[in-house]
Design a protein around this motif. Structure first.
Motif, mmCIF file in Angstrom:
data_model
loop_
_atom_site.group_PDB
_atom_site.id
_atom_site.type_symbol
_atom_site.label_atom_id
_atom_site.label_comp_id
_atom_site.label_asym_id
_atom_site.label_seq_id
_atom_site.Cartn_x
_atom_site.Cartn_y
_atom_site.Cartn_z
ATOM 1 N N ARG A 169 0.839 -1.184 0.000
ATOM 2 C CA ARG A 169 0.000 0.000 0.000
ATOM 3 C C ARG A 169 0.881 1.243 0.000
ATOM 4 N N PRO A 170 0.643 2.217 -0.866
ATOM 5 C CA PRO A 170 1.435 3.449 -0.815
ATOM 6 C C PRO A 170 1.281 4.129 0.536
ATOM 7 N N VAL A 171 2.375 4.677 1.051
ATOM 8 C CA VAL A 171 2.345 5.342 2.339
ATOM 9 C C VAL A 171 1.285 6.431 2.373
ATOM 10 N N THR A 172 1.105 7.136 1.269
ATOM 11 C CA THR A 172 0.186 8.266 1.234
ATOM 12 C C THR A 172 -1.274 7.842 1.339
ATOM 13 N N THR A 173 -1.587 6.549 1.264
ATOM 14 C CA THR A 173 -2.978 6.122 1.400
ATOM 15 C C THR A 173 -3.368 5.946 2.866
ATOM 16 N N TYR A 174 -2.424 6.031 3.796
ATOM 17 C CA TYR A 174 -2.754 5.948 5.212
ATOM 18 C C TYR A 174 -3.141 7.319 5.741
ATOM 19 N N ASN A 175 -4.287 7.394 6.393
ATOM 20 C CA ASN A 175 -4.748 8.622 7.021
ATOM 21 C C ASN A 175 -4.583 8.515 8.531
ATOM 22 N N PRO A 176 -4.285 9.623 9.220
ATOM 23 C CA PRO A 176 -4.203 9.585 10.678
ATOM 24 C C PRO A 176 -5.579 9.792 11.305
ATOM 25 N N TYR A 177 -5.965 8.892 12.189
ATOM 26 C CA TYR A 177 -7.242 9.005 12.888
ATOM 27 C C TYR A 177 -6.971 9.145 14.390
ATOM 28 N N PHE A 178 -7.579 10.153 15.010
ATOM 29 C CA PHE A 178 -7.269 10.568 16.370
ATOM 30 C C PHE A 178 -8.377 10.126 17.329
ATOM 31 N N GLY A 179 -7.973 9.548 18.459
ATOM 32 C CA GLY A 179 -8.970 9.117 19.429
ATOM 33 C C GLY A 179 -8.356 8.731 20.761
ATOM 34 N N ASP A 180 -9.104 7.973 21.541
ATOM 35 C CA ASP A 180 -8.729 7.584 22.900
ATOM 36 C C ASP A 180 -9.092 6.118 23.085
ATOM 37 N N LEU A 181 -8.140 5.314 23.544
ATOM 38 C CA LEU A 181 -8.355 3.875 23.699
ATOM 39 C C LEU A 181 -8.544 3.442 25.149
ATOM 40 N N HIS A 182 -8.745 4.406 26.067
ATOM 41 C CA HIS A 182 -8.850 4.019 27.481
ATOM 42 C C HIS A 182 -9.741 5.026 28.208
ATOM 43 N N THR A 183 -11.016 4.696 28.362
ATOM 44 C CA THR A 183 -11.968 5.564 29.061
ATOM 45 C C THR A 183 -12.933 4.709 29.879
ATOM 46 N N HIS A 184 -13.602 5.360 30.826
ATOM 47 C CA HIS A 184 -14.521 4.630 31.709
ATOM 48 C C HIS A 184 -15.868 5.330 31.783
ATOM 49 N N THR A 185 -16.882 4.552 32.180
ATOM 50 C CA THR A 185 -18.222 5.074 32.423
ATOM 51 C C THR A 185 -18.688 4.566 33.782
ATOM 52 N N ALA A 186 -19.921 4.939 34.144
ATOM 53 C CA ALA A 186 -20.482 4.493 35.419
ATOM 54 C C ALA A 186 -20.801 3.000 35.427
ATOM 55 N N TYR A 187 -20.615 2.320 34.291
ATOM 56 C CA TYR A 187 -20.763 0.877 34.292
ATOM 57 C C TYR A 187 -19.625 0.208 35.066
ATOM 58 N N SER A 188 -18.561 0.969 35.353
ATOM 59 C CA SER A 188 -17.562 0.453 36.292
ATOM 60 C C SER A 188 -17.363 1.503 37.381
ATOM 61 N N ASP A 189 -16.291 2.290 37.327
ATOM 62 C CA ASP A 189 -15.978 3.163 38.458
ATOM 63 C C ASP A 189 -15.866 4.633 38.080
ATOM 64 N N ALA A 190 -16.479 5.049 36.960
ATOM 65 C CA ALA A 190 -16.521 6.469 36.627
ATOM 66 C C ALA A 190 -17.610 7.157 37.442
ATOM 67 N N TRP A 191 -17.538 8.493 37.450
ATOM 68 C CA TRP A 191 -18.480 9.259 38.265
ATOM 69 C C TRP A 191 -19.899 9.116 37.757
ATOM 70 N N GLU A 192 -20.073 9.173 36.436
ATOM 71 C CA GLU A 192 -21.424 9.129 35.878
ATOM 72 C C GLU A 192 -21.333 8.807 34.399
ATOM 73 N N GLY A 193 -22.482 8.521 33.796
ATOM 74 C CA GLY A 193 -22.550 8.319 32.357
ATOM 75 C C GLY A 193 -22.529 6.863 31.949
ATOM 76 N N THR A 194 -23.095 6.599 30.779
ATOM 77 C CA THR A 194 -23.113 5.268 30.186
ATOM 78 C C THR A 194 -22.258 5.280 28.925
ATOM 79 N N PRO A 195 -21.991 4.140 28.333
ATOM 80 C CA PRO A 195 -21.287 4.138 27.043
ATOM 81 C C PRO A 195 -22.010 4.962 25.984
ATOM 82 N N TRP A 196 -23.324 5.013 26.022
ATOM 83 C CA TRP A 196 -24.067 5.841 25.072
ATOM 84 C C TRP A 196 -23.686 7.304 25.239
ATOM 85 N N ASP A 197 -23.604 7.751 26.493
ATOM 86 C CA ASP A 197 -23.200 9.134 26.762
ATOM 87 C C ASP A 197 -21.762 9.375 26.306
#
Length: 365
Positions: A29-57
């Protein structure tokens, strides 16, 4: 011969025109066909030990804040079957052409640390030990739980593991023992930043032979998904789909940044970060393009370092401005990998400091 001598440096050359030959089963694959996508791979919700919110939120907030992707990774031992099913449903519902929602979880192993697991609906089986109670991850010694977990992960089709905040524990996942070809393929990522810098653990894992990329994640336990932190994990993919992002995670193709939109392209002998050179050679050329689209003095790129075995800096290039183009020729008859470390005029603490780390390109030795 020493590990490296820098032979040539050319500044302000044209951007990459090379062709990538990706490691593993991925097509050329040509190098120029790769796009950078920005995000976060480690977050929590109230389904475990976060203060509030669901995965939907969480997914709604991340999408509204402009993220390309985000994973919720609630602690596995908190999640009820109904909450896990709802997390999977939320991820599927929020995934679109402009945003990928990932359902993951954080798994704890006694004395070793925590690992995020992505791209599988299954949980590791509980290791029965009547002497321990509570978190299933405590139900074995660290010498038993780690290889057992790696075996299980490798048996889950497409599943990917990430070592979380590695230096928070005493033994660094027993110093990254139990490397096998199958375990190596299953573990794709290690956090190089999670509330503090953990680059020494990244170097330790690379030196032990693991093929992993670095990530920078918020580990948020507050309802401030994406908007509450500048840190980002960046995945390189041809387009924004779950399949492409999971492939990037598995291949270790991406980088970690403490700046929410810092763009980095890095190839070695034309191969994109996360690749393994098909031909071992003593001479390599690193091609580098770094750009901060904000264009502000505080985001200026002040130093680019190429790091190799043992964390040795084999090239250190002072730079200036918000766009940097470099070609660096490297000579070594022993190096196993090279990755980039980028310093800017203002890191998360508002002072000059390290802001980004890329996945290596491995030399094939």
């Amino acid at each position: 011969m020493t590990i490296l001598s820098m032979v040539a440096l050319v500044v302000l050359v044209a951007p990459f025109l090379a062709t990538n030959v990706a490691s593993g089963p991925e097509p050329r694959r040509p190098v120029t066909t790769y796009n950078p996508y920005f995000g976060d791979l480690h977050t929590h919700t109230a389904y475990s030990d976060a203060w509030e919110g669901t995965p939907w939120d969480a997914f709604a907030a991340a999408k509204a804040a402009g993220a390309d992707f985000m994973a919720t990774t609630d602690h596995e031992f908190y999640l009820s079957p109904e909450e896990w099913a709802d997390t999977l449903l939320a991820a599927d519902s929020y995934t679109s052409k402009t945003f990928v929602a990932m359902a993951g979880y954080e798994y704890w192993m006694t004395g070793s640390g925590e690992v995020n697991v992505y791209n599988t609906p299954n949980f590791p089986p509980e290791i029965n030990d009547p002497a321990n109670h509570g978190n299933p991850g405590t139900h074995a010694s660290r010498w038993g739980s780690l290889p057992t977990f790696y075996d299980w992960l490798a048996g889950q089709s497409g599943a990917i593991g990430q070592w979380n905040h590695p230096t928070y524990v005493t033994r660094n996942f027993i110093d990254y023992a139990y490397l096998t070809e199958k375990h190596d393929k299953a573990m794709g990522i290690i956090e190089v930043y999670n509330w503090k810098y953990t680059e020494p653990s990244y170097i330790m894992a690379l030196d032990k032979g693991w093929h992993v990329m670095p990530s920078a994640n918020s580990d948020t336990h507050s309802p401030d998904w994406i908007s509450g932190s500048e840190v980002r994990t960046v995945l390189l993919a041809p387009s924004l789909t779950p399949e492409n992002l999971y492939a990037a995670m598995s291949a270790g193709r991406g980088y970690a940044t403490l700046d929410k939109n810092l763009q980095i392209s890095y190839t070695l002998n034309g191969l994109v970060m996360g690749s393994v050179l098909a031909t071992v050679t003593d001479t390599s050329v690193a091609s580098i393009h770094i750009e901060d689209p904000d264009g502000t003095p505080s985001d200026a790129i002040t130093l680019v370092e190429i790091v190799s075995d043992g964390g040795i800096v084999v090239a250190s290039i002072p730079t200036s401005g918000n766009v940097v183009d470099l070609n660096v020729q490297l000579n070594s008859d022993s190096a196993h990998y090279y990755y980039l470390r980028v310093t800017t005029a203002s890191n998360l603490d508002g002072v000059p400091g390290v802001t980004a780390w890329t996945a290596p390109v491995w030399t094939g030795r």
